[in-house]
Motif scaffolding. Structure first.
Motif, PDB file in Angstrom:
ATOM      1  N   PRO A   1      15.768 -41.407  37.508  1.00 24.02           N
ATOM      2  CA  PRO A   1      15.105 -40.061  37.764  1.00 24.02           C
ATOM      3  C   PRO A   1      13.590 -40.265  38.250  1.00 24.02           C
ATOM      4  O   PRO A   1      12.836 -40.857  37.241  1.00 24.02           O
ATOM      5  CB  PRO A   1      15.286 -38.956  36.662  1.00 24.02           C
ATOM      6  N   CYS A   2      13.135 -39.853  39.540  1.00 20.33           N
ATOM      7  CA  CYS A   2      11.681 -39.777  39.415  1.00 20.33           C
ATOM      8  C   CYS A   2      11.216 -38.678  40.460  1.00 20.33           C
ATOM      9  O   CYS A   2      11.107 -39.171  41.668  1.00 20.33           O
ATOM     10  CB  CYS A   2      11.260 -41.182  40.009  1.00 20.33           C
ATOM     11  N   HIS A   3      10.724 -37.641  40.079  1.00 17.58           N
ATOM     12  CA  HIS A   3      10.529 -36.561  40.850  1.00 17.58           C
ATOM     13  C   HIS A   3       9.643 -35.640  40.276  1.00 17.58           C
ATOM     14  O   HIS A   3       9.647 -35.525  38.989  1.00 17.58           O
ATOM     15  CB  HIS A   3      11.727 -36.022  41.433  1.00 17.58           C
ATOM     16  N   PRO A   4       9.001 -34.617  41.112  1.00 18.11           N
ATOM     17  CA  PRO A   4       7.895 -33.863  40.348  1.00 18.11           C
ATOM     18  C   PRO A   4       8.356 -32.954  39.671  1.00 18.11           C
ATOM     19  O   PRO A   4       7.470 -32.388  38.555  1.00 18.11           O
ATOM     20  CB  PRO A   4       7.374 -33.234  41.797  1.00 18.11           C
ATOM     21  N   ALA A   5       9.863 -32.667  39.612  1.00 13.91           N
ATOM     22  CA  ALA A   5      10.259 -31.649  38.595  1.00 13.91           C
ATOM     23  C   ALA A   5      10.586 -32.122  37.216  1.00 13.91           C
ATOM     24  O   ALA A   5      10.871 -31.153  36.439  1.00 13.91           O
ATOM     25  CB  ALA A   5      11.499 -30.802  39.194  1.00 13.91           C
ATOM     26  N   LEU A   6      10.356 -33.217  36.854  1.00 14.92           N
ATOM     27  CA  LEU A   6      10.843 -33.914  35.608  1.00 14.92           C
ATOM     28  C   LEU A   6       9.970 -33.364  34.662  1.00 14.92           C
ATOM     29  O   LEU A   6       8.758 -33.395  34.841  1.00 14.92           O
ATOM     30  CB  LEU A   6      10.714 -35.449  35.634  1.00 14.92           C
ATOM     31  N   SER A   7      10.491 -32.915  33.354  1.00  8.33           N
ATOM     32  CA  SER A   7       9.588 -32.400  32.451  1.00  8.33           C
ATOM     33  C   SER A   7       9.149 -33.752  31.546  1.00  8.33           C
ATOM     34  O   SER A   7       9.904 -34.693  31.407  1.00  8.33           O
ATOM     35  CB  SER A   7      10.247 -31.334  31.463  1.00  8.33           C
ATOM     36  N   PRO A   8       8.234 -33.639  30.695  1.00  9.67           N
ATOM     37  CA  PRO A   8       7.780 -34.693  29.643  1.00  9.67           C
ATOM     38  C   PRO A   8       9.224 -34.879  28.747  1.00  9.67           C
ATOM     39  O   PRO A   8       9.256 -36.259  28.414  1.00  9.67           O
ATOM     40  CB  PRO A   8       6.609 -33.952  28.711  1.00  9.67           C
ATOM     41  N   ALA A   9       9.813 -33.920  28.508  1.00 12.14           N
ATOM     42  CA  ALA A   9      10.936 -34.228  27.659  1.00 12.14           C
ATOM     43  C   ALA A   9      12.055 -34.989  28.061  1.00 12.14           C
ATOM     44  O   ALA A   9      12.730 -36.047  27.822  1.00 12.14           O
ATOM     45  CB  ALA A   9      11.506 -32.855  26.923  1.00 12.14           C
ATOM     46  N   GLN A  10      12.272 -34.739  29.682  1.00 10.21           N
ATOM     47  CA  GLN A  10      12.949 -35.445  30.421  1.00 10.21           C
ATOM     48  C   GLN A  10      12.824 -36.770  30.570  1.00 10.21           C
ATOM     49  O   GLN A  10      13.569 -37.756  30.478  1.00 10.21           O
ATOM     50  CB  GLN A  10      13.490 -34.805  31.735  1.00 10.21           C
ATOM     51  N   ILE A  11      11.369 -37.051  30.850  1.00  7.24           N
ATOM     52  CA  ILE A  11      11.029 -38.562  31.192  1.00  7.24           C
ATOM     53  C   ILE A  11      11.053 -39.287  29.754  1.00  7.24           C
ATOM     54  O   ILE A  11      11.536 -40.396  29.900  1.00  7.24           O
ATOM     55  CB  ILE A  11       9.382 -38.381  31.622  1.00  7.24           C
ATOM     56  N   GLY A  12      10.952 -38.427  28.693  1.00  6.24           N
ATOM     57  CA  GLY A  12      11.126 -39.442  27.281  1.00  6.24           C
ATOM     58  C   GLY A  12      12.450 -39.668  27.226  1.00  6.24           C
ATOM     59  O   GLY A  12      12.668 -40.718  26.802  1.00  6.24           O
ATOM     60  N   ARG A  13      13.439 -38.946  27.589  1.00  8.30           N
ATOM     61  CA  ARG A  13      14.827 -39.221  27.296  1.00  8.30           C
ATOM     62  C   ARG A  13      15.402 -40.407  28.127  1.00  8.30           C
ATOM     63  O   ARG A  13      16.096 -41.152  27.732  1.00  8.30           O
ATOM     64  CB  ARG A  13      15.628 -37.958  27.844  1.00  8.30           C
ATOM     65  N   VAL A  14      14.682 -40.504  29.386  1.00 10.98           N
ATOM     66  CA  VAL A  14      14.830 -41.612  30.323  1.00 10.98           C
ATOM     67  C   VAL A  14      14.449 -42.907  29.913  1.00 10.98           C
ATOM     68  O   VAL A  14      15.177 -43.879  29.636  1.00 10.98           O
ATOM     69  CB  VAL A  14      14.360 -41.315  31.661  1.00 10.98           C
ATOM     70  N   THR A  15      13.271 -42.797  29.088  1.00 14.09           N
ATOM     71  CA  THR A  15      12.583 -44.078  28.640  1.00 14.09           C
ATOM     72  C   THR A  15      13.371 -44.450  27.483  1.00 14.09           C
ATOM     73  O   THR A  15      13.664 -45.733  27.006  1.00 14.09           O
ATOM     74  CB  THR A  15      11.221 -43.881  28.470  1.00 14.09           C
ATOM     75  N   GLU A  16      13.776 -43.414  26.571  1.00 15.36           N
ATOM     76  CA  GLU A  16      14.362 -43.970  25.383  1.00 15.36           C
ATOM     77  C   GLU A  16      15.723 -44.554  25.711  1.00 15.36           C
ATOM     78  O   GLU A  16      16.351 -45.468  24.874  1.00 15.36           O
ATOM     79  CB  GLU A  16      14.473 -42.577  24.393  1.00 15.36           C
ATOM     80  N   ALA A  17      16.637 -43.898  26.689  1.00 18.99           N
ATOM     81  CA  ALA A  17      17.863 -44.565  26.878  1.00 18.99           C
ATOM     82  C   ALA A  17      17.689 -45.800  27.368  1.00 18.99           C
ATOM     83  O   ALA A  17      18.481 -46.649  26.965  1.00 18.99           O
ATOM     84  CB  ALA A  17      18.252 -43.446  27.952  1.00 18.99           C
ATOM     85  N   VAL A  18      16.498 -46.350  28.304  1.00 14.17           N
ATOM     86  CA  VAL A  18      16.671 -47.633  28.790  1.00 14.17           C
ATOM     87  C   VAL A  18      16.265 -48.463  27.777  1.00 14.17           C
ATOM     88  O   VAL A  18      16.945 -49.654  27.611  1.00 14.17           O
ATOM     89  CB  VAL A  18      15.608 -47.574  29.816  1.00 14.17           C
TER      90      VAL A  18
END
Length: 379
Positions: free
Chosen positions: A352-369
């Motif tokens: 996921p990479c789009h302007p609507a991502l929240s900091p929490a969502q970005i954190g979830r992505v990075t943690e999952a990877v």
């Protein structure tokens, strides 16, 4: 390869229509068109064409129904037809190949650069040598990163072969002070809803600074009519027009495109920092020449990572899993050796990479990877 949407309530979506609206009230744009009562090739299309040409830095923009039509019309306007070949990359979803087939020409697949996954100048130089040259070249800007246009444009100019930019994934990207869409004889854009500049349905455009070419394109998008309605002056015409509703939406969103691109790029930069040290290949050169249409990792464990991300509620996609020359419709006739292309198709995965991502969502992505690789990459 389409990943199904995550099922958990706090899932991180790969794309959201709300985020793609840039915070605008798009219903007001639609209502304005409904009230004006003109729905095809009206004032909204004319206004958007003018604004988009100015934004790109081209003399002309011609609105059409979708990005694939734009590619087809570009080739037809350049005189490409049966018995000819068009050089193109084979790792970009078969869109260029579809357009080439619609002209009756055949694709000549050219290897891509190991880093950018766009047309490799050295490989194109080889394809342009000798008398048996392709009739045109399509250079696709992939994932938001521009191809090496200075080198590619110089090669095509030297060989006297027209160059087409497929800029469908690079709205607003800048290289050498020039935007995507201002480098080639003609450029093609898609406004599919997931693009950096997306409509609320299908849409596309071509840009060019060649007045005669622009005139042919305007005729070809509408049956081949040139001087008078119902008088077909050019063969190869289509019914491919950007409608007023889509033009109104695009016109409203265009002033916000650069800010949205900056937000996408910031997400990509954050991911790159978070994934440093992991056994993955991250996008490089996240400068103004890359508008982060997609954030694409490369890993030999792509399928296991995909399964892990979905289980963790993180949306993902694969752009693109099958090289054009390996598609079922071409497999029997394929004689192309493209090891870089094929390796990339086996390894790429989009996060996921789009302007609507929240900091929490970005954190979830990075943690999952990171969790996937800390567990040894096993799902």
């Amino acid at each position: 390869m389409h990943c199904p949407p995550p099922a958990t309530p706090d899932a991180v979506p790969f794309f959201t229509a709300q985020g793609a609206a840039f915070g605008l009230d798009l219903s007001a744009c639609i209502q304005r068109v409904l009230e004006q009562g003109q729905f095809v090739l009206g004032p909204q299309v004319r206004a958007f064409e003018t604004a988009f040409a100015d934004y790109v830095g081209a003399a002309h923009a011609i609105g059409v129904a979708n990005g694939t039509d734009a590619l087809t019309l570009a080739l037809r306007a350049l005189g490409v037809g049966p018995g000819q070949r068009v050089a193109a990359a084979a790792n970009a979803g078969y869109y260029a190949s579809t357009a080439i087939a619609q002209t009756g020409a055949a694709p000549q697949y050219v290897e891509v650069d190991e880093d950018s996954l766009t047309l490799a100048p050295a490989a194109l130089a080889q394809a342009l040598r000798g008398a048996d040259k392709p009739a045109a070249v399509i250079a696709t800007h992939l994932y938001g990163r521009m191809a090496d246009m200075p080198a590619l444009a110089a090669l095509c100019a030297q060989a006297r072969v027209p160059l087409v930019e497929d800029a469908a994934q690079a709205h607003g990207a800048i290289l050498g002070g020039r935007k995507a869409g201002a480098w080639a004889n003609v450029a093609c854009f898609s406004f599919y809803p997931t693009k950096n500049l997306g409509a609320v349905g299908d849409g596309g455009a071509l840009t060019t600074s060649d007045g005669a070419l622009a005139q042919r394109l305007r005729a070809l998008r509408q049956y081949g009519w040139q001087q008078r309605k119902y008088e077909v002056a050019l063969s190869g015409g289509m019914n491919s027009r950007l409608d007023e509703l889509q033009a109104a939406v695009l016109l409203a969103k265009l002033p916000h495109l650069d800010a949205a691109n900056a937000a996408r790029r910031a997400v990509a930069v954050h991911y790159n920092a978070a994934f440093a040290g992991l056994p993955v290949r991250c996008p490089s050169r996240l400068d103004e020449s890359h508008v982060a249409h997609l954030y694409v990792l490369r890993t030999p464990r792509r399928d296991a990572l995909r399964a892990h991300l979905l289980a963790q509620g993180v949306g993902c996609e694969v752009h693109y899993p099958i090289a054009d020359h390996r598609q079922p419709v071409r497999r029997a006739e394929s004689a192309f050796a493209l090891p870089v292309t094929e390796a990339a198709c086996a390894e790429v995965i989009s996060l996921p990479c789009h302007p609507a991502l929240s900091p929490a969502q970005i954190g979830r992505v990075t943690e999952a990877v990171r969790a996937f690789f800390s567990q040894g990459g096993a799902c």
